[in-house]
Design a protein around this motif. Structure first.
Motif, PDB file in Angstrom:
ATOM      1  N   GLN A   1       0.836  -1.188   0.000  1.00  0.00           N
ATOM      2  CA  GLN A   1       0.000   0.000   0.000  1.00  0.00           C
ATOM      3  C   GLN A   1       0.874   1.242   0.000  1.00  0.00           C
ATOM      4  N   PHE A   2       0.590   2.173  -0.914  1.00  0.00           N
ATOM      5  CA  PHE A   2       1.231   3.497  -0.885  1.00  0.00           C
ATOM      6  C   PHE A   2       0.124   4.457  -0.452  1.00  0.00           C
ATOM      7  N   GLY A   3       0.017   4.759   0.817  1.00  0.00           N
ATOM      8  CA  GLY A   3      -1.084   5.607   1.291  1.00  0.00           C
ATOM      9  C   GLY A   3      -2.413   4.969   0.904  1.00  0.00           C
ATOM     10  N   ALA A   4      -3.219   5.729   0.147  1.00  0.00           N
ATOM     11  CA  ALA A   4      -4.543   5.211  -0.241  1.00  0.00           C
ATOM     12  C   ALA A   4      -4.461   4.216  -1.395  1.00  0.00           C
ATOM     13  N   ILE A   5      -3.324   4.164  -2.084  1.00  0.00           N
ATOM     14  CA  ILE A   5      -3.219   3.270  -3.256  1.00  0.00           C
ATOM     15  C   ILE A   5      -2.820   1.865  -2.817  1.00  0.00           C
ATOM     16  N   HIS A   6      -3.692   0.890  -3.113  1.00  0.00           N
ATOM     17  CA  HIS A   6      -3.380  -0.503  -2.816  1.00  0.00           C
ATOM     18  C   HIS A   6      -2.798  -1.104  -4.098  1.00  0.00           C
ATOM     19  N   ALA A   7      -1.479  -0.997  -4.260  1.00  0.00           N
ATOM     20  CA  ALA A   7      -0.831  -1.304  -5.549  1.00  0.00           C
ATOM     21  C   ALA A   7      -0.736  -2.795  -5.821  1.00  0.00           C
ATOM     22  N   VAL A   8      -0.545  -3.616  -4.759  1.00  0.00           N
ATOM     23  CA  VAL A   8      -0.424  -5.072  -4.934  1.00  0.00           C
ATOM     24  C   VAL A   8      -1.311  -5.739  -3.884  1.00  0.00           C
TER      25      VAL A   8
ATOM     26  N   GLY B   1       0.643  -7.226 -17.530  1.00  0.00           N
ATOM     27  CA  GLY B   1      -0.423  -6.447 -16.900  1.00  0.00           C
ATOM     28  C   GLY B   1      -0.466  -5.074 -17.522  1.00  0.00           C
ATOM     29  N   PRO B   2      -1.618  -4.408 -17.476  1.00  0.00           N
ATOM     30  CA  PRO B   2      -1.706  -3.065 -18.031  1.00  0.00           C
ATOM     31  C   PRO B   2      -0.807  -2.095 -17.257  1.00  0.00           C
ATOM     32  N   ASN B   3      -0.624  -0.894 -17.763  1.00  0.00           N
ATOM     33  CA  ASN B   3       0.152   0.127 -17.049  1.00  0.00           C
ATOM     34  C   ASN B   3      -0.447   0.342 -15.666  1.00  0.00           C
ATOM     35  N   GLY B   4       0.423   0.411 -14.659  1.00  0.00           N
ATOM     36  CA  GLY B   4      -0.036   0.676 -13.299  1.00  0.00           C
ATOM     37  C   GLY B   4      -0.621  -0.540 -12.602  1.00  0.00           C
ATOM     38  N   ALA B   5      -0.469  -1.741 -13.189  1.00  0.00           N
ATOM     39  CA  ALA B   5      -1.083  -2.953 -12.612  1.00  0.00           C
ATOM     40  C   ALA B   5      -0.381  -3.407 -11.336  1.00  0.00           C
ATOM     41  N   GLY B   6       0.904  -3.044 -11.180  1.00  0.00           N
ATOM     42  CA  GLY B   6       1.637  -3.456  -9.979  1.00  0.00           C
ATOM     43  C   GLY B   6       2.827  -4.361 -10.263  1.00  0.00           C
ATOM     44  N   LYS B   7       3.247  -4.441 -11.513  1.00  0.00           N
ATOM     45  CA  LYS B   7       4.362  -5.340 -11.880  1.00  0.00           C
ATOM     46  C   LYS B   7       5.680  -4.882 -11.250  1.00  0.00           C
ATOM     47  N   THR B   8       6.022  -3.600 -11.490  1.00  0.00           N
ATOM     48  CA  THR B   8       7.290  -3.089 -10.969  1.00  0.00           C
ATOM     49  C   THR B   8       7.309  -3.174  -9.447  1.00  0.00           C
ATOM     50  N   THR B   9       6.203  -2.816  -8.823  1.00  0.00           N
ATOM     51  CA  THR B   9       6.129  -2.855  -7.354  1.00  0.00           C
ATOM     52  C   THR B   9       6.369  -4.280  -6.856  1.00  0.00           C
ATOM     53  N   THR B  10       5.760  -5.276  -7.507  1.00  0.00           N
ATOM     54  CA  THR B  10       5.959  -6.675  -7.097  1.00  0.00           C
ATOM     55  C   THR B  10       7.424  -7.073  -7.269  1.00  0.00           C
TER      56      THR B  10
ATOM     57  N   PRO C   1      16.579  -3.374 -13.313  1.00  0.00           N
ATOM     58  CA  PRO C   1      15.402  -2.532 -13.100  1.00  0.00           C
ATOM     59  C   PRO C   1      14.951  -1.878 -14.412  1.00  0.00           C
ATOM     60  N   GLU C   2      13.768  -1.253 -14.349  1.00  0.00           N
ATOM     61  CA  GLU C   2      13.217  -0.553 -15.504  1.00  0.00           C
ATOM     62  C   GLU C   2      14.216   0.500 -15.992  1.00  0.00           C
ATOM     63  N   SER C   3      14.386   0.641 -17.275  1.00  0.00           N
ATOM     64  CA  SER C   3      15.279   1.622 -17.915  1.00  0.00           C
ATOM     65  C   SER C   3      16.749   1.447 -17.539  1.00  0.00           C
TER      66      SER C   3
ATOM     67  N   ASP D   1      12.903  -6.043 -15.450  1.00  0.00           N
ATOM     68  CA  ASP D   1      11.738  -5.192 -15.683  1.00  0.00           C
ATOM     69  C   ASP D   1      11.808  -4.657 -17.114  1.00  0.00           C
ATOM     70  N   GLU D   2      10.960  -5.140 -17.969  1.00  0.00           N
ATOM     71  CA  GLU D   2      10.897  -4.752 -19.391  1.00  0.00           C
ATOM     72  C   GLU D   2      12.284  -4.748 -20.046  1.00  0.00           C
ATOM     73  N   PRO D   3      12.930  -5.932 -20.112  1.00  0.00           N
ATOM     74  CA  PRO D   3      14.313  -5.971 -20.597  1.00  0.00           C
ATOM     75  C   PRO D   3      14.495  -5.593 -22.068  1.00  0.00           C
TER      76      PRO D   3
ATOM     77  N   THR E   1       6.864  -7.532 -19.247  1.00  0.00           N
ATOM     78  CA  THR E   1       6.854  -7.056 -20.632  1.00  0.00           C
ATOM     79  C   THR E   1       5.449  -6.637 -21.023  1.00  0.00           C
ATOM     80  N   HIS E   2       5.383  -5.773 -22.047  1.00  0.00           N
ATOM     81  CA  HIS E   2       4.076  -5.453 -22.640  1.00  0.00           C
ATOM     82  C   HIS E   2       3.950  -6.116 -24.002  1.00  0.00           C
ATOM     83  N   VAL E   3       4.992  -6.865 -24.378  1.00  0.00           N
ATOM     84  CA  VAL E   3       5.019  -7.430 -25.734  1.00  0.00           C
ATOM     85  C   VAL E   3       4.565  -8.889 -25.689  1.00  0.00           C
TER      86      VAL E   3
HETATM   87  P1  ATP Z   1       3.865  -0.036 -15.937  1.00  0.00           P
HETATM   88  O1  ATP Z   1       3.445  -1.132 -16.855  1.00  0.00           O
HETATM   89  O2  ATP Z   1       3.275   1.285 -16.356  1.00  0.00           O
HETATM   90  O3  ATP Z   1       5.337   0.020 -15.665  1.00  0.00           O
HETATM   91  P2  ATP Z   1       3.378  -1.383 -13.368  1.00  0.00           P
HETATM   92  O4  ATP Z   1       2.493  -2.558 -13.550  1.00  0.00           O
HETATM   93  O5  ATP Z   1       4.839  -1.654 -13.250  1.00  0.00           O
HETATM   94  O6  ATP Z   1       3.105  -0.297 -14.516  1.00  0.00           O
HETATM   95  P3  ATP Z   1       3.645  -0.098 -10.795  1.00  0.00           P
HETATM   96  O7  ATP Z   1       4.765   0.819 -11.195  1.00  0.00           O
HETATM   97  O8  ATP Z   1       3.991  -1.265  -9.945  1.00  0.00           O
HETATM   98  O9  ATP Z   1       2.853  -0.594 -12.086  1.00  0.00           O
HETATM   99  O10 ATP Z   1       2.542   0.795 -10.068  1.00  0.00           O
HETATM  100  C1  ATP Z   1       1.387   0.255  -9.442  1.00  0.00           C
HETATM  101  C2  ATP Z   1       0.614   1.379  -8.750  1.00  0.00           C
HETATM  102  O11 ATP Z   1       1.353   1.828  -7.609  1.00  0.00           O
HETATM  103  C3  ATP Z   1       0.395   2.602  -9.616  1.00  0.00           C
HETATM  104  O12 ATP Z   1      -0.879   3.125  -9.294  1.00  0.00           O
HETATM  105  C4  ATP Z   1       1.491   3.562  -9.188  1.00  0.00           C
HETATM  106  O13 ATP Z   1       1.114   4.905  -9.389  1.00  0.00           O
HETATM  107  C5  ATP Z   1       1.601   3.226  -7.701  1.00  0.00           C
HETATM  108  N1  ATP Z   1       2.976   3.483  -7.179  1.00  0.00           N
HETATM  109  C6  ATP Z   1       4.104   2.832  -7.550  1.00  0.00           C
HETATM  110  N2  ATP Z   1       5.170   3.285  -6.836  1.00  0.00           N
HETATM  111  C7  ATP Z   1       4.687   4.236  -6.000  1.00  0.00           C
HETATM  112  C8  ATP Z   1       5.266   5.067  -4.999  1.00  0.00           C
HETATM  113  N3  ATP Z   1       6.572   4.991  -4.711  1.00  0.00           N
HETATM  114  N4  ATP Z   1       4.456   5.924  -4.334  1.00  0.00           N
HETATM  115  C9  ATP Z   1       3.132   5.990  -4.600  1.00  0.00           C
HETATM  116  N5  ATP Z   1       2.512   5.229  -5.522  1.00  0.00           N
HETATM  117  C10 ATP Z   1       3.271   4.360  -6.219  1.00  0.00           C
END
Ligand code: ATP
Length: 312
Positions: A10-17, A34-43, A80-82, A157-159, A188-190
């Motif tokens: 959880q990032f504050g109100a955002i439940h990312a994973v 997963g779509p953009n913002g799905a939680g891949k990078t966070t996981t 990591p990404e980039s 992350d997106e190699p 990946t998105h591909v």
């Molecule tokens: P993409 O395909 O665009 O890279 P993703 O699946 O990797 O997306 P994440 O980067 O894991 O998605 O983000 C998941 C959610 O968590 C998003 O809503 C993002 O805005 C939020 N988020 C990620 N990192 C933070 C952070 N450090 N602080 C607050 N919110 C965050």
């Protein structure tokens, strides 16, 4: 080799994973979709120990990432990404620095740097500063730093993001080769990349795991799985009507004047029945085949609800 148990972030109100659990074994190349913002990078950040989970646990080769962090990180390679690096360093300086961070000294350090540069096709640019390299080369420097200590587990992350088709081909071949010996997770998105190199697929949407299977099993969930594509050299007026009357056919779609797509009930194999009818009716067949199914359509269906919620 990797065990993820009821992971939450959880990032504050955002439940990312949300309650994500899965396992990765040796020899698995796991595609993380997963779509953009799905939680891949966070996981991925939680698996590598870069980010602490709000709850849940990750273990890598038996080491708990939270309580045995150093032991876990010593067996993980992370791209990591980039591929962030230090732009002002040369390729050799940077890899030497990473080798030292990983605890290698003297001849062993130089040997590791030489080997990994050769493996990632970087030897000829070793004296160039990283900021002057093209994106493809920078990505390979990122991969080299992830591989230098020969990790058993590799997380990327997106190699292949932003690479040209030739560079993509090189990196995909490297991943396939390494996949035999390691446990690999890559996001990946591909979707064609998933079909080309991944033995398993996980789809995450709105932070939740919505699929965990092989690419072939996922394609079996497609509306197109075992759909028959029939093309005639000359059109036949009542072909669609006659085909529609066959058992286990749900729908006949007219693609153009010469071609029909025939959808089966629940992925049933209807090719033999359609072929038999076509032969009996002496229709002039140009081509006929059953489709495997389409990952992009399954992906859209499985992630649609979350995407709609996000848009709202
Ligand atoms: P993409 O395909 O665009 O890279 P993703 O699946 O990797 O997306 P994440 O980067 O894991 O998605 O983000 C998941 C959610 O968590 C998003 O809503 C993002 O805005 C939020 N988020 C990620 N990192 C933070 C952070 N450090 N602080 C607050 N919110 C965050």
């Amino acid at each position: 080799m990797i065990e993820v148990c009821e992971l939450n972030k959880q990032f504050g109100a955002i439940h990312a994973v949300k309650d994500v659990s899965f396992r990765v074994e040796k020899g698995d190349v796991l595609g993380f979709l997963g779509p953009n913002g799905a939680g891949k990078t966070t996981t991925m950040r939680m698996i590598t120990g870069y980010l602490p989970p709000t709850s849940g646990r990750v273990s890598v080769m038996g080491h708990d990432v939270a309580t045995e962090s150093l032991a876990a990180r010593s067996v993980i390679g992370y791209l990591p990404e980039s591929a962030p690096t230090y732009g002002e360093m040369t390729v050799r300086e940077f890899l030497r620095f990473i080798a030292e961070v990983r605890g290698f000294r003297g001849i062993e350090r130089e040997k590791r740097v030489d080997q990994v540069m050769e493996r990632c096709f970087l030897t000829h640019v070793q004296r160039q500063t990283i900021e002057t390299l093209s994106k493809g080369y920078r990505q390979r420097v990122g991969l080299a730093q992830a591989l230098l200590h020969e990790p058993r587990v590799l997380i990327m992350d997106e190699p292949t993001d932003g690479l040209d088709p030739n560079q993509k081909h090189i990196v995909r071949n490297m991943i396939t080769d390494m996949g035999r010996e390691k446990a690999i997770i890559l996001s990946t998105h591909v979707l064609e990349e998933v079909e080309a190199i991944c033995s398993r697929v996980i789809i995450i949407a709105g932070g939740r795991l919505v699929a965990n299977s092989t690419p072939a099993e996922l394609k079996q969930q497609s509306l197109y799985h075992n759909a028959v594509l029939l093309r005639l050299t000359e059109p036949r007026k009542d072909a669609a009507k006659q085909i529609k009357a066959l058992d286990k056919v749900t729908q006949v779609e007219k693609i153009d004047s010469h071609a029909l797509r025939i959808y089966p009930e629940k992925g049933e194999m209807i090719l033999p029945a359609v072929l038999e009818l076509a032969r009996n009716q002496k229709w002039p067949i140009a081509s006929i085949h059953a489709e495997e199914g389409r990952l992009d359509e399954v992906f859209r269906r499985l992630t649609a609800t979350q995407a709609e919620e996000a848009a709202a």
